[in-house]
Design a protein around this motif. Structure first.
Motif, PDB file in Angstrom:
ATOM      1  N   ALA A 199      92.000  75.974 -70.960  1.00  0.00           N
ATOM      2  CA  ALA A 199      91.250  74.833 -70.529  1.00  0.00           C
ATOM      3  C   ALA A 199      90.060  74.447 -70.896  1.00  0.00           C
ATOM      4  N   GLY A 200      89.346  75.224 -71.370  1.00  0.00           N
ATOM      5  CA  GLY A 200      87.904  74.871 -71.891  1.00  0.00           C
ATOM      6  C   GLY A 200      86.701  75.499 -70.757  1.00  0.00           C
ATOM      7  N   ALA A 201      87.250  76.283 -69.940  1.00  0.00           N
ATOM      8  CA  ALA A 201      86.172  76.809 -68.989  1.00  0.00           C
ATOM      9  C   ALA A 201      85.644  78.171 -69.605  1.00  0.00           C
ATOM     10  N   VAL A 202      84.316  78.372 -69.213  1.00  0.00           N
ATOM     11  CA  VAL A 202      83.543  79.649 -69.651  1.00  0.00           C
ATOM     12  C   VAL A 202      83.891  80.602 -68.435  1.00  0.00           C
ATOM     13  N   VAL A 203      84.636  81.651 -69.068  1.00  0.00           N
ATOM     14  CA  VAL A 203      85.060  82.677 -67.852  1.00  0.00           C
ATOM     15  C   VAL A 203      84.530  84.075 -67.989  1.00  0.00           C
ATOM     16  N   THR A 204      83.970  84.557 -67.026  1.00  0.00           N
ATOM     17  CA  THR A 204      83.643  85.805 -66.708  1.00  0.00           C
ATOM     18  C   THR A 204      84.753  86.833 -65.868  1.00  0.00           C
ATOM     19  N   GLY A 205      85.269  87.665 -66.327  1.00  0.00           N
ATOM     20  CA  GLY A 205      86.531  88.495 -65.310  1.00  0.00           C
ATOM     21  C   GLY A 205      85.878  89.685 -65.082  1.00  0.00           C
ATOM     22  N   ALA A 224      93.015  88.253 -74.691  1.00  0.00           N
ATOM     23  CA  ALA A 224      92.178  87.242 -75.339  1.00  0.00           C
ATOM     24  C   ALA A 224      91.653  87.596 -76.774  1.00  0.00           C
ATOM     25  N   GLU A 225      91.544  88.562 -77.372  1.00  0.00           N
ATOM     26  CA  GLU A 225      91.345  88.936 -78.817  1.00  0.00           C
ATOM     27  C   GLU A 225      92.473  88.209 -79.499  1.00  0.00           C
ATOM     28  N   ARG A 226      93.729  88.597 -79.269  1.00  0.00           N
ATOM     29  CA  ARG A 226      94.973  88.235 -79.896  1.00  0.00           C
ATOM     30  C   ARG A 226      94.994  86.700 -79.899  1.00  0.00           C
ATOM     31  N   ASP A 227      94.564  86.030 -78.745  1.00  0.00           N
ATOM     32  CA  ASP A 227      94.651  84.543 -78.830  1.00  0.00           C
ATOM     33  C   ASP A 227      93.375  83.656 -79.291  1.00  0.00           C
ATOM     34  N   GLY A 228      92.283  84.426 -79.683  1.00  0.00           N
ATOM     35  CA  GLY A 228      91.079  84.173 -80.271  1.00  0.00           C
ATOM     36  C   GLY A 228      90.219  83.393 -79.038  1.00  0.00           C
ATOM     37  N   LEU A 229      90.141  83.969 -77.841  1.00  0.00           N
ATOM     38  CA  LEU A 229      89.509  83.405 -76.801  1.00  0.00           C
ATOM     39  C   LEU A 229      88.157  84.225 -76.553  1.00  0.00           C
ATOM     40  N   SER A 230      87.237  83.696 -76.214  1.00  0.00           N
ATOM     41  CA  SER A 230      85.888  84.445 -76.041  1.00  0.00           C
ATOM     42  C   SER A 230      85.622  84.669 -74.208  1.00  0.00           C
ATOM     43  N   ILE A 231      86.313  85.550 -73.768  1.00  0.00           N
ATOM     44  CA  ILE A 231      86.053  85.824 -72.214  1.00  0.00           C
ATOM     45  C   ILE A 231      85.417  87.030 -71.961  1.00  0.00           C
ATOM     46  N   ASP A 232      84.392  87.117 -71.291  1.00  0.00           N
ATOM     47  CA  ASP A 232      83.638  88.078 -70.881  1.00  0.00           C
ATOM     48  C   ASP A 232      84.284  89.238 -69.762  1.00  0.00           C
ATOM     49  N   TYR A 233      85.107  89.844 -70.458  1.00  0.00           N
ATOM     50  CA  TYR A 233      85.793  90.884 -69.140  1.00  0.00           C
ATOM     51  C   TYR A 233      85.010  92.135 -69.151  1.00  0.00           C
ATOM     52  N   ARG A 234      84.713  92.349 -67.711  1.00  0.00           N
ATOM     53  CA  ARG A 234      84.023  93.750 -67.605  1.00  0.00           C
ATOM     54  C   ARG A 234      84.867  94.616 -66.231  1.00  0.00           C
ATOM     55  N   ILE A 235      84.308  95.908 -66.637  1.00  0.00           N
ATOM     56  CA  ILE A 235      84.883  96.767 -65.610  1.00  0.00           C
ATOM     57  C   ILE A 235      83.764  96.949 -64.605  1.00  0.00           C
ATOM     58  N   GLY A 236      83.970  96.827 -63.122  1.00  0.00           N
ATOM     59  CA  GLY A 236      82.941  96.867 -62.318  1.00  0.00           C
ATOM     60  C   GLY A 236      83.658  96.443 -60.947  1.00  0.00           C
ATOM     61  N   ASP A 237      82.599  96.726 -60.253  1.00  0.00           N
ATOM     62  CA  ASP A 237      82.856  96.605 -58.498  1.00  0.00           C
ATOM     63  C   ASP A 237      82.562  95.140 -58.250  1.00  0.00           C
ATOM     64  N   MET A 238      83.461  94.639 -57.465  1.00  0.00           N
ATOM     65  CA  MET A 238      82.861  93.326 -56.955  1.00  0.00           C
ATOM     66  C   MET A 238      81.846  93.091 -55.904  1.00  0.00           C
ATOM     67  N   VAL A 239      81.407  94.117 -55.525  1.00  0.00           N
ATOM     68  CA  VAL A 239      80.142  94.548 -54.655  1.00  0.00           C
ATOM     69  C   VAL A 239      79.018  94.353 -55.370  1.00  0.00           C
ATOM     70  N   ARG A 240      78.902  94.927 -56.699  1.00  0.00           N
ATOM     71  CA  ARG A 240      77.730  94.969 -57.440  1.00  0.00           C
ATOM     72  C   ARG A 240      77.733  94.066 -58.674  1.00  0.00           C
ATOM     73  N   LEU A 241      77.545  92.853 -58.427  1.00  0.00           N
ATOM     74  CA  LEU A 241      77.381  91.856 -59.599  1.00  0.00           C
ATOM     75  C   LEU A 241      76.168  91.629 -60.381  1.00  0.00           C
ATOM     76  N   VAL A 242      75.624  92.770 -61.049  1.00  0.00           N
ATOM     77  CA  VAL A 242      74.431  92.969 -61.667  1.00  0.00           C
ATOM     78  C   VAL A 242      74.265  91.920 -62.833  1.00  0.00           C
ATOM     79  N   GLY A 243      73.496  91.269 -62.867  1.00  0.00           N
ATOM     80  CA  GLY A 243      73.127  90.273 -64.014  1.00  0.00           C
ATOM     81  C   GLY A 243      73.788  89.102 -63.937  1.00  0.00           C
ATOM     82  N   LEU A 244      74.696  88.761 -62.961  1.00  0.00           N
ATOM     83  CA  LEU A 244      75.678  87.816 -63.124  1.00  0.00           C
ATOM     84  C   LEU A 244      75.136  86.635 -61.972  1.00  0.00           C
ATOM     85  N   SER A 245      74.822  85.495 -62.385  1.00  0.00           N
ATOM     86  CA  SER A 245      74.232  84.189 -61.824  1.00  0.00           C
ATOM     87  C   SER A 245      74.576  83.081 -62.214  1.00  0.00           C
ATOM     88  N   GLY A 246      74.198  81.872 -61.448  1.00  0.00           N
ATOM     89  CA  GLY A 246      74.437  80.515 -61.992  1.00  0.00           C
ATOM     90  C   GLY A 246      75.621  80.163 -62.392  1.00  0.00           C
TER      91      GLY A 246
END
Length: 349
Positions: free
Chosen positions: A169-175, A190-212
């Motif tokens: 739908a046009g959103a810039v998504v980080t998962g 995402a790669e198969r459909d040509g989408l640029s989505i920032d998927y990360r393995i991580g704990d929801m308690v520690r969102l290092v470097g994610l803001s705004g």
């Protein structure tokens, strides 16, 4: 007279000895029942009261109220406590309780990869068919006013069921997700459909470097694993990742409505047989599911347990995490009702 005086003197010494030794000896039987002084009741939010039922720091009562308790039975004998104060005992009990909750928290989180695996993905077309996903994405987009370039943080994204559609739908998504297998499947799609989505393995308690971020979502059993302390940390981290004026959107199921629908389900996939058995715990406010998969002559069992909060509980946690306001609705209407199947919370930073 001399003999009488000597007898009285010996009796007096004997009484003094009994009184002194009574303080040293452990209280036994019914002898340990003694009058209890009036106990001061600390007013809620009064800083002068260390805890409820204890006087203020300087000895004054935290409020004008007192509660008389003429007799009580000591739960622990002095001989078992030694010189340890009640405050130290309570602190140790709370610490032990915290360690137990922490261990349980780790156990529940460690069990997630066993539930969210290939079997879960294979059943997704039945549990969350395409039309259901499209309806949920339309609802989320409407609530968050998602448009071209809207920055969205999907916490507990799984295999990207919602994140993928929001990106289309046009959103810039980080998962973010704790289970590596889910992130791998999300990236492949995402790669198969040509989408640029920032998927990360991580704990929801520690969102290092994610803001705004403009918005964050926790959708479809993404929030509630572990204990209350872990959930408070997750909400605080989510608030920290949002820009001022950003929104957090999360859903929780109404355990009482689900309990009324409490019946196992059976899915026959031909090559496998899958049974889902609800595991409610209404007293603890939790909802769980046990899954039994019969395949290739083997039986595999897995389960999860998720905390489902009431609106007052969730409001208090969101405000404590730094959000300015919280509103509650349901997917069916603009208000949350006792008969609503799902609770939707919208928190404003």
């Amino acid at each position: 007279m001399t003999t009488l005086a000597a007898i009285l003197t010996l009796m007096s010494l004997a009484l003094r000895f009994d009184e002194g030794s009574a303080i040293q000896q452990p209280l036994r039987g019914r002898d340990h029942r003694r009058p209890r002084p009036a106990v001061s009741i600390g007013a809620a939010g009064d800083a002068s009261a260390d805890r409820v039922g204890r006087p203020g720091r300087h000895g004054e009562a935290a409020s004008g109220l007192t509660q008389p308790a003429s007799h009580y039975r000591s739960p622990i004998r002095r001989s078992h406590c030694g010189n340890v104060s009640w405050g130290i005992l309570q602190h140790r009990l709370q610490a032990a309780r915290g360690e137990c909750f922490g261990a349980q928290d780790l156990i529940e989180l460690a069990a997630l990869p066993d539930y969210y695996n290939d079997d879960y993905v294979l059943l997704s077309d039945i549990m969350t068919p395409a039309e259901k996903t499209q309806a949920e994405v339309a609802y989320i987009s409407r609530m968050l006013q998602v448009g071209l370039g809207t920055r969205i943080l999907d916490l507990g994204c799984g295999y990207g069921r919602i994140a993928h559609e929001l990106a289309l739908a046009g959103a810039v998504v980080t998962g973010i997700d704790l289970v590596p297998a889910m992130i791998e499947k999300a990236r492949s799609r995402a790669e198969r459909d040509g989408l640029s989505i920032d998927y990360r393995i991580g704990d929801m308690v520690r969102l290092v470097g994610l803001s705004g971020f403009d918005a964050a979502i926790m959708w479809f059993f993404s929030f509630g694993y572990g204990d209350d302390r872990n959930h408070a940390k997750i909400l605080k981290a989510a608030c920290g990742a949002l820009k001022k004026g950003g929104f957090l959107l999360l859903d929780q199921y109404n355990t009482h409505v689900l309990a009324a629908e409490n019946h196992p389900s059976l899915v026959d996939r031909g090559e496998s047989l899958v049974i889902h058995k609800p595991v409610p715990d209404l007293e603890a406010g939790r909802w769980g599911v046990e899954r039994v998969v019969v395949k290739d002559g083997t039986i595999h069992r897995s389960r999860f347990s998720c905390r489902c909060y009431t609106p007052p509980e969730l409001r208090a946690m969101c405000l404590a995490a730094g959000f300015r306001d919280v509103r509650f609705v349901s997917e069916e209407s603009n208000e949350y009702l006792p008969a609503s199947r799902k609770l939707v919370a919208i928190a404003l930073k």
